[in-house]
Design a protein around this motif. Structure first.
Motif, short mmCIF file in Angstrom:
data_model
loop_
_atom_site.label_atom_id
_atom_site.label_comp_id
_atom_site.label_asym_id
_atom_site.label_seq_id
_atom_site.Cartn_x
_atom_site.Cartn_y
_atom_site.Cartn_z
N ARG A 271 -44.15 -29.27 50.55
CA ARG A 271 -44.34 -29.86 51.98
C ARG A 271 -45.57 -29.52 52.81
O ARG A 271 -45.92 -30.27 53.54
CB ARG A 271 -43.05 -29.33 52.67
CG ARG A 271 -43.09 -29.39 54.24
CD ARG A 271 -42.40 -28.22 54.57
NE ARG A 271 -42.52 -27.40 54.91
CZ ARG A 271 -43.10 -26.16 55.10
NH1 ARG A 271 -43.64 -27.25 56.93
NH2 ARG A 271 -43.07 -25.64 55.44
N PRO B 207 -52.95 -34.63 47.59
CA PRO B 207 -53.28 -35.15 48.21
C PRO B 207 -54.08 -34.96 49.96
O PRO B 207 -55.22 -35.51 50.01
CB PRO B 207 -51.84 -35.05 49.02
CG PRO B 207 -51.45 -34.95 48.55
CD PRO B 207 -51.13 -34.22 47.41
N SER C 225 -47.74 -32.68 51.27
CA SER C 225 -47.20 -33.78 50.82
C SER C 225 -48.38 -34.17 51.22
O SER C 225 -49.62 -34.44 51.73
CB SER C 225 -45.93 -34.09 51.83
OG SER C 225 -46.73 -33.69 52.66
N THR C 226 -48.89 -36.25 50.59
CA THR C 226 -49.23 -37.22 51.10
C THR C 226 -49.52 -37.05 52.96
O THR C 226 -49.90 -36.80 53.70
CB THR C 226 -49.16 -38.12 50.55
OG1 THR C 226 -49.44 -37.88 49.28
CG2 THR C 226 -49.87 -39.23 51.00
N HIS C 227 -47.98 -37.51 53.08
CA HIS C 227 -47.66 -37.25 54.50
C HIS C 227 -48.39 -36.44 55.30
O HIS C 227 -48.60 -36.59 56.43
CB HIS C 227 -45.82 -37.36 54.68
CG HIS C 227 -45.36 -37.56 55.95
ND1 HIS C 227 -45.57 -38.57 57.23
CD2 HIS C 227 -45.28 -36.68 57.00
CE1 HIS C 227 -45.20 -38.59 57.90
NE2 HIS C 227 -44.82 -36.91 57.72
N THR C 228 -48.25 -34.98 55.23
CA THR C 228 -48.34 -33.47 56.15
C THR C 228 -50.05 -34.14 55.74
O THR C 228 -50.40 -33.45 56.83
CB THR C 228 -47.89 -32.63 55.38
OG1 THR C 228 -46.79 -32.13 55.38
CG2 THR C 228 -48.48 -31.33 56.03
N SER C 229 -50.71 -34.46 54.34
CA SER C 229 -51.92 -34.07 54.73
C SER C 229 -52.57 -35.76 55.88
O SER C 229 -53.84 -35.10 56.18
CB SER C 229 -52.44 -34.05 52.79
OG SER C 229 -52.51 -33.20 51.75
N ARG C 230 -52.49 -36.69 55.42
CA ARG C 230 -52.72 -37.49 56.73
C ARG C 230 -52.09 -37.21 57.98
O ARG C 230 -52.74 -37.56 58.52
CB ARG C 230 -51.59 -39.43 56.48
CG ARG C 230 -52.00 -39.55 54.85
CD ARG C 230 -51.33 -40.47 54.53
NE ARG C 230 -51.83 -41.56 53.19
CZ ARG C 230 -51.18 -42.17 53.05
NH1 ARG C 230 -50.26 -43.01 52.77
NH2 ARG C 230 -51.64 -42.84 51.91
N GLN C 231 -51.44 -36.34 58.17
CA GLN C 231 -50.87 -35.37 59.68
C GLN C 231 -52.13 -35.50 59.95
O GLN C 231 -52.47 -35.00 61.17
CB GLN C 231 -49.33 -35.39 59.86
CG GLN C 231 -47.99 -36.84 59.85
CD GLN C 231 -47.22 -35.67 59.61
OE1 GLN C 231 -47.06 -34.53 59.72
NE2 GLN C 231 -45.97 -36.03 61.28
#
Length: 421
Positions: free
Chosen positions: A112, A365, A115-121
């Motif tokens: 978590r 990510p 993750s790709t989502h967290t890294s972009r955030q």
């Protein structure tokens, strides 16, 4: 390691002279000729380490991917690099040295955070770290040792995620590199054994203190997750937490920086690609993926057979060591057309730079994000750049690194800089 491909069949290295173990060959030359020959004629080939330990080399994309995917036939618990072919003392206790189901116990809760989502955030925060790292060198121009500069890039990507306070960011990368390449003159501090001992002791001391702090005050970082996870029905003990902190830090520091250095070297040697990228900045994601294929920062990953298995027509018995040469797979002509060209538009690009399967690098990510942000900062700040002195490569059969890369940066004009601001 230099990136030259085979010059032609007449120059191909004879099979009986190929040595994929000797770290010096990676510091002074290129192994791509050897890998090219092996892919064509001996996709599985017997070798020995410097200590005489036998292992098999697999070099084609198909077999490398198959070995890394099949975690039921090939174990990671014995050791994952040739430097510890006799067996890793941390085997079975760290995320990279575990088989299922223990591996999932550690991987799933920590994914978590990377993750790709967290890294972009986290992109805006990471961008600020990247800017602070490169702004002075890029804006002032002149000669800079890029290898030393890029060594600190991974901390911008995952330092906070792991739980490392900023005060450790400047020193930790050097300790980590000494831990994976203690024979390299750039990182040596005495004998290789002494260098390795000092690096381990320093990293362990840092993480021991951080673990103590997180027990008292948990945060949203890898160290805190490790302290609180369910590890096969029990908490991790102190030693297991410590070893896994060490593993996360080493995995990040020793790879992302090398991709960035190889990327800048490739662009400096191919100014036409830099001009294309400046004209078409939408190519940044594609260039990031090509840089990962091109650099292949992890030359090999080691596995040990746990049952009889056949690779490329050769039967292996349980207990045999197999080195999957990722760097060779990423130049496999059957998968990558013109594999020795740096192609900013390469698509598809199914490189194995992060591995594949259950042990695919958990830090992929954030590495992709930070390299992309680095390129964007370069596009905004640099007109051009060129190699300004001898390039020195890392003495390691594991990490494809650069230890010295002097480059002369030409920043954007004052007028353009004012427009950007």
């Amino acid at each position: 390691m230099r990136m030259e491909g085979p010059a032609g069949d007449e120059h191909a290295e004879p099979l009986d002279t190929i040595d994929l173990y000797d770290p010096t060959r990676y510091a002074t030359g290129a192994q791509h000729r050897a890998w090219h020959r092996l892919r064509r004629e001996a996709p599985i080939w017997p070798h020995r380490t410097g200590e005489g330990i036998p292992f098999w080399s697999v070099t084609r994309y198909r077999e490398v991917a198959a070995v890394l995917m099949d975690d039921k036939s090939f174990s990671s618990a014995y050791g994952t690099i040739l430097a510890v072919a006799a067996g890793d003392s941390a085997g079975g206790r760290t995320i990279n040295l575990m088989d299922q189901p223990r591996h999932a116990d550690v991987r799933l809760p920590t994914m978590r955070l990377m993750s790709t989502h967290t890294s972009r955030q986290r992109g805006p925060q990471v961008r600020e770290h990247v800017r602070r790292l490169v702004a002075e060198s890029f804006d002032a121009g002149g000669v800079v040792d890029v290898a030393s500069l890029m060594l600190h890039l991974p901390m911008a990507a995952v330092g906070e995620t792991i739980g490392l306070p900023v005060e450790y960011w400047a020193e930790l990368p050097r300790w980590a590199m000494a831990g994976v390449a203690p024979e390299d003159p750039h990182y040596a501090d005495g004998t290789p054994t002494a260098t390795l001992t000092k690096a381990h002791h320093r990293l362990i001391a840092v993480f021991s203190e951080l673990i103590r702090q997180r027990r008292a005050q948990p945060g949203d970082d890898v160290i805190s997750v490790l302290l609180g996870l369910d590890y096969g029905g029990r908490p991790m003990d102190e030693r297991e937490v410590l070893l896994n902190c060490y593993s996360f830090a080493m995995g990040a520091v020793t790879t992302t920086a090398q991709v960035a250095s190889h990327l800048l070297l490739a662009l400096a040697e191919r100014p036409e690609i830099w001009r294309t990228l400046r004209a078409e900045p939408d190519l940044v994601p594609s260039v990031v993926e090509e840089s990962l294929r091109w650099a292949s920062p992890t030359n090999h990953l080691l596995r040990r057979t746990v049952k009889p298995v056949e690779i490329a027509g050769t039967r292996l018995e349980p207990g045999e060591l197999v080195a999957a040469w990722v760097a060779s797979a990423n130049r496999d002509e059957s998968v990558f057309p013109r594999p020795y060209e740096f192609d900013p538009r390469r698509s598809p690009n199914p490189h194995l730079a992060f591995g594949v399967g259950a042990h695919r690098c958990i830090g992929a990510p954030p590495a992709q994000v930070v390299i992309g942000l680095l390129l964007e900062e370069m596009l905004a700040r640099l007109d051009s750049f060129e190699v300004a002195g001898p390039v020195t490569h890392l003495r390691s059969n594991f990490i494809n690194g650069i230890t010295s890369l002097p480059m002369d940066f030409q920043p954007v004009t004052a007028r353009r800089a004012a427009v950007i601001a």
